[in-house]
Write a protein that holds these residues in place. Sequence first.
Motif, PDB file in Angstrom:
ATOM      1  N   GLU A  59       0.783  -1.464  -0.115  1.00  0.00           N
ATOM      2  CA  GLU A  59      -0.110   0.165   0.047  1.00  0.00           C
ATOM      3  C   GLU A  59       0.719   1.252   0.136  1.00  0.00           C
ATOM      4  OE1 GLU A  59       0.140  -1.531   4.385  1.00  0.00           O
ATOM      5  OE2 GLU A  59       0.071  -2.362   2.377  1.00  0.00           O
ATOM      6  N   GLY A  96      -0.880   6.063   1.272  1.00  0.00           N
ATOM      7  CA  GLY A  96      -2.038   6.059   1.268  1.00  0.00           C
ATOM      8  C   GLY A  96      -2.802   6.301   0.037  1.00  0.00           C
ATOM      9  N   SER A 134      -1.413   0.175   6.219  1.00  0.00           N
ATOM     10  CA  SER A 134      -2.839   0.172   6.128  1.00  0.00           C
ATOM     11  C   SER A 134      -3.703  -1.088   6.897  1.00  0.00           C
ATOM     12  CB  SER A 134      -3.176   0.403   4.684  1.00  0.00           C
ATOM     13  OG  SER A 134      -4.605   0.141   4.551  1.00  0.00           O
ATOM     14  N   GLU A 161      -6.657  -1.456   6.405  1.00  0.00           N
ATOM     15  CA  GLU A 161      -7.524  -2.281   5.419  1.00  0.00           C
ATOM     16  C   GLU A 161      -6.883  -3.172   4.522  1.00  0.00           C
ATOM     17  OE1 GLU A 161      -7.034   1.095   6.109  1.00  0.00           O
ATOM     18  OE2 GLU A 161      -9.139   1.593   6.836  1.00  0.00           O
TER      19      GLU A 161
END
Length: 699
Positions: free
Chosen positions: A390, A394, A433, A435
């Motif tokens: 990632e 971001g 991250s 996510e």
Amino acid sequence: MGSAAELAAAALMMLGFPALMLAALVPSVPAFAAAAAVTYLADHYLHRKGSYLVNRLSKVRAGLSIRFLIRQLLLILLLARLGLADDLIYYGAIACFIAFYGLQAPHGALVTLIRNRRRMPVATRNVDLASRIRIPDAPPRRLLHRSAEKMLHLDLAAVAGILVSASLESAVVGFIGIGITVGVGCLYVLALVPYVRGAKVPPNAEKVLAAVDDWLAEYRPETVLYFSGSKDSAYQVNMWLETMEQLDSKPLIILRERVILNNLAPTTVPVICVPGGVHLMNLDLSNVRVALYAANVGKNIHLLRVPTMKHVFIGHGDSDKLASVNPYSKVYDEVWTAGRAGRDRYAIADVGVRDADIVEVGRPQLAPIQGFSGAPEGRIPTVLYAPTWEGWDGNPGNTSIVLAGESIVTKLVSADPPVRVLYKPHPFTGTVSKEAGAAHRRIIALVEQAAAERVTDARFTADSAALTAAKAELARIETRLAELSGKGNGKGNGKGDEAEATRDGLVDIAKHEEVARLRAEWNTAYWRSFPGHEHRVITGSEPRLYDCFNVSDAMVSDISSVVSDFIASGKPYAVTDSAELGVEEFKRANTAVRAATILSNSAAELGELLDAVRDPAADALAEDRVELKRYLLGPDEPTSIEQFNTAVANLAIKAETRNVGQESRVSAGADMDPEPEPDPVPATVPVPRGSADGDDLTA
């Protein structure tokens, strides 16, 4: 921040000290002993794990020495609360801990002195210094490894003895424990003394540098790979090691940081690590004609200042990132790129690098990647999903993991006709991250579930005997590799210290070649050890990414050097436009995707890639891939290593021509006779006898 076990140990340790105080105030010897045992064990566990948490405690004034001192002071408080303040054991405990802490200063000073004296001004691998200077063995590991922790834990005997004395109301056991603590502490200090004097001390910096210069004069290196960087950048120099081993000229690697040396992959090339700039500038590198630089860093200036060699930026990858056209690159004599694409990047960027100074040399590192041999026959096609991570910023376009990863894998594992899926994520995935980390775990679950379903699917069968034989072969190879790594790897056998590793750092060529052969055999056995239809999650360093390329028929990835490298195979590939730039803009901005199937986040276009894999007639991008490969990586013939060696040889000739010309100019200037200087004009000009006006001044 650490594993769950480390967090639990840290919590127990921090709760243990309030418990110690409470037990001392109550007072309760059993409670104090139990809390002390918890703090000792938790502290030891965190140190053994090298936990980040225990290292951070020193930042809040709760370091190792403070924690031991607090425990000892609370023990004194316990004795006082038990009414033993007038007993001999009370004063013995105070005297013991004062003497014990008095030993910390000489112990710490000796450890620091030994380490400093054994730190070499120049550390080496594959350089014969042992025949030139005497480098003694390192002190036993048990003396210096985690020495402060070991020294402080010697108080355990005294603490245990004093607690037993407090329970039995007899000072004998306490003084025995005190004697053990102080006595062993003194012996520990005395054991270190021999290593700061006499024959157990390595030569000083002047002698070591002289020995290195003597070796350089004998070896006469011609081409240098120079590198400086952080621990995480070691891969940038490791990728060039095999190329350096294949040079026609005599190679040498110069590193500037010890941490890079410690993370350098095994190699047969001589390596010199010179942390000091002055030491580097004083090395005799007069035979070197070409210096190669894999990164643009400030310390490059320490070698760039040498005019007798030509300097080349070779980089550490090929991509459209801004780092590939850094304006710093114009300080080099030449910039070497893989193919025409690199040349065009500099022209478009207009950062001061002249086109005449750019040389296309291919990518020698890509030699292990096997070329495309057509659609698979008689087997299930393999598709590699190798997304990048990632990143730090971001940006949703960095990776397909979050927005498209599950869609890609779901469509691949449910494809009809079926394909095999290999999922090899970037090792940093999920480190920034949450996510991305969660999506990564869901993808793993998808792949593993699909693999489990195929086990019970009658369409997929496997040769059990062949799998068993391959697994046995794999185990045999791993055992042999473990034996070889345990008998020395050119890094001091994992023991000793920097000085000993420098002395014993000559690589065993036969062992090095055997390891290379075994790794190739391991790779073959690994792929044969499970069915060819089995979906697989591949993490860790083995099998390597290029090995995954070679067993795959196509790849799905993101914008990264992985795509540029896979293009060398000529196989179909797809790249995800996670930022949703649109196909045209995505291709305009990224050269490496011009021959790719572009995927949206829904992965609806994945069928185009699978069709190209199954049927060459449906592969509409085949010719585009051939053209793009040539544009990015140069021609297949001559090979990249031949192009690279030719570029080195040509530049070495330029360096030698410059040096000969310089010597000629200096010699010509020295041989010329200086013009005679005119006589100085006298301050007063005398008038000659018999002047022109007829005056006779002698009359």
